[in-house]
Design an enzyme around this catalytic site. Sequence first.
Site, PDB file in Angstrom:
ATOM      1  CB  ALA A 316     -52.964  67.350  66.625  1.00  0.00           C
ATOM      2  CB  ALA A 318     -53.243  61.886  62.052  1.00  0.00           C
ATOM      3  N   PRO A 319     -50.733  62.919  60.140  1.00  0.00           N
ATOM      4  CG  PRO A 319     -49.913  63.125  57.950  1.00  0.00           C
ATOM      5  CD  PRO A 319     -50.436  63.934  59.092  1.00  0.00           C
ATOM      6  N   GLY A 320     -48.412  61.618  61.022  1.00  0.00           N
ATOM      7  CA  GLY A 320     -47.266  60.972  61.654  1.00  0.00           C
ATOM      8  C   GLY A 320     -45.911  61.505  61.265  1.00  0.00           C
ATOM      9  N   GLY A 321     -45.824  62.591  60.517  1.00  0.00           N
ATOM     10  CA  GLY A 321     -44.524  63.124  60.126  1.00  0.00           C
ATOM     11  C   GLY A 321     -43.702  63.595  61.313  1.00  0.00           C
ATOM     12  CE  LYS A 322     -45.533  69.479  62.711  1.00  0.00           C
ATOM     13  NZ  LYS A 322     -46.314  69.127  61.501  1.00  0.00           N
ATOM     14  CG  ASP A 340     -55.423  62.821  64.781  1.00  0.00           C
ATOM     15  OD1 ASP A 340     -54.583  63.707  64.542  1.00  0.00           O
ATOM     16  OD2 ASP A 340     -56.541  62.789  64.226  1.00  0.00           O
ATOM     17  CG  ASP A 367     -62.002  66.549  72.053  1.00  0.00           C
ATOM     18  OD1 ASP A 367     -61.064  67.196  71.549  1.00  0.00           O
ATOM     19  OD2 ASP A 367     -63.129  67.036  72.262  1.00  0.00           O
ATOM     20  CB  CYS A 437     -49.557  74.766  58.420  1.00  0.00           C
ATOM     21  SG  CYS A 437     -51.237  74.111  58.424  1.00  0.00           S
TER      22      CYS A 437
END
Length: 555
Positions: A316, A318-322, A340, A367, A437
């Site tokens: 998963a 998005a948005p791409g930080g990790k 994603d 998926d 989170c």
Amino acid sequence: MSNKKAQFSKQTLQLAQKYAKQLMQKDVIELKSDDDNDIKSDDEELNIEDEQNEQNSGQQEDEQFEEQQDQEDENNVDEEQENDDDQDGEQDQEDDEQNGDEEDEEENQDEQEIVEQKEEPKKQKKIKIQQQQVEEEQENEQNDQESYQEEEQQNDQLFETDLNAIMNRINKIIEILKQKEYGKFSREELLNELKKHLCTYYGYNSDLMSHFSSMFKPAELVAFLDANDAPRPITIRVNTLRTRRKELAQTLVQRGVNLDSVGDWTKVGLVIFESKVPIGATPEYLSGHYMLQSASSFLPVLALAPQMNERILDMAAAPGGKTTYIAQLMKNSGVIFANDTSKDREKALFYNLQRMGVTNCIVTNYDGRKFPKVMKNFDRVLLDAPCTGLGIISKDPSIKAQKQMRDILKHSHLQKELILSAIDCCKKGGIIVYSTCSVSVHENEVVLQYALNNRHVKLIDTGLEVGNPGLLKFDDKKFHPSMNLAKRIYPHVHNMDGFFYAKLKKINHGPIKEEVKNEPQKPLVMTKKMKRKEKQMEKLRQGEARKQQQQQQQQ
């Protein structure tokens, strides 16, 4: 005068002819008498008498004729006068009408003037009344505004006093619960009252508040709720593919940014306290020198510990930080599959990958629950699962009122399916990191326990000291003893967004059979309490075995 001709009867015409003849004869006789004055005879006298008689009779006839004529003339005159009178009357009527119209107009004008003169004071009165009404309305509006402001001030004061009173009551209940001197009320009644006051004071729904109250003690619960209302500090992650932390810190300081390092556990994190420029619009940000990212989001990538030239899946992404952080640690070597399910969120993923200079990433749109059918045998898998966001309430206060227990259970069901597919995508001996989170137990420990019960995996140490250990008990549920290897981040303890992360190692492929599920699993790391319990259990077992042996010997 009328244009009609006079009409005479036959008698009048005959009389008129006779009268004309007599006049002719008179003229002749007068002429003769003037010539022959001295010669008169008796016959002539007789003739004269006859003539006189005839003349007299003629005169009488003439008189009658004249009278008739006069009467006729009078009648004609009367008729003419009547006609004239009629015409004059019509003209007079017309004139009178015209004059009447003029007079009427004049009278109307006069009347209008009189009416206007009479209405002028009325108009002035109306104008005055209207002005008075307008002034009264303005005064009323002003009074209403003043009264509304006073009411608002009073309400604010009452609200403040009410909140202060509620907070005082909360503190009293917490003290009573600590001292365990309940008095007239029972513990359950005090806890229910505390929940109600906390809901009104902090704005949570009762369902979510009951869930938090089951996780924390009353004093810690208040601290947790206060921390959720406090804003978190802004943190950025330096992109070592383009710059170094010292160089970036110097350039940002020159732009008027007050910053500091996040902690000893990371070498790429910076905390920003104050800034004269927008952090998300600087030239350094646009050129990909850093990424706006919460400090707690660094932890699952550090726990994953990606190595160079490996094959890694971010299920998963998005948005791409990790994902960009993984590429940064791999130094653009190996291959990263960033997956994603949302195409709209993948736009931000593409943008961040290009901005940060990532070149070893392949973006997919599947998926996550069906991804094992697409690709398998990854060295490492990161699953930052979608969740209710109960750890980031400071960023989204709407969660307080919107999220309920049914939302938590829905996400928990989805997370269980995703973690099984993440384990299936990994190779034997590979590493899986699970993170959310959220601070909810149903989205974290319960999901991990489900994975331990259904797949050949085990929990291992994350290699990080940041965070509290995972829970071993919750309500009536008991988790595997190795669950304390997972890490929990609390806002009121670590001053970061609420977070959960755990590290799993895959032992074998396929699901666990029912026979294996019933067997007890031993934890990898043993605490002192756990060792004591094991010794006690061993003594009990040995005692039971001795009793059985003695009974058998006696028999």
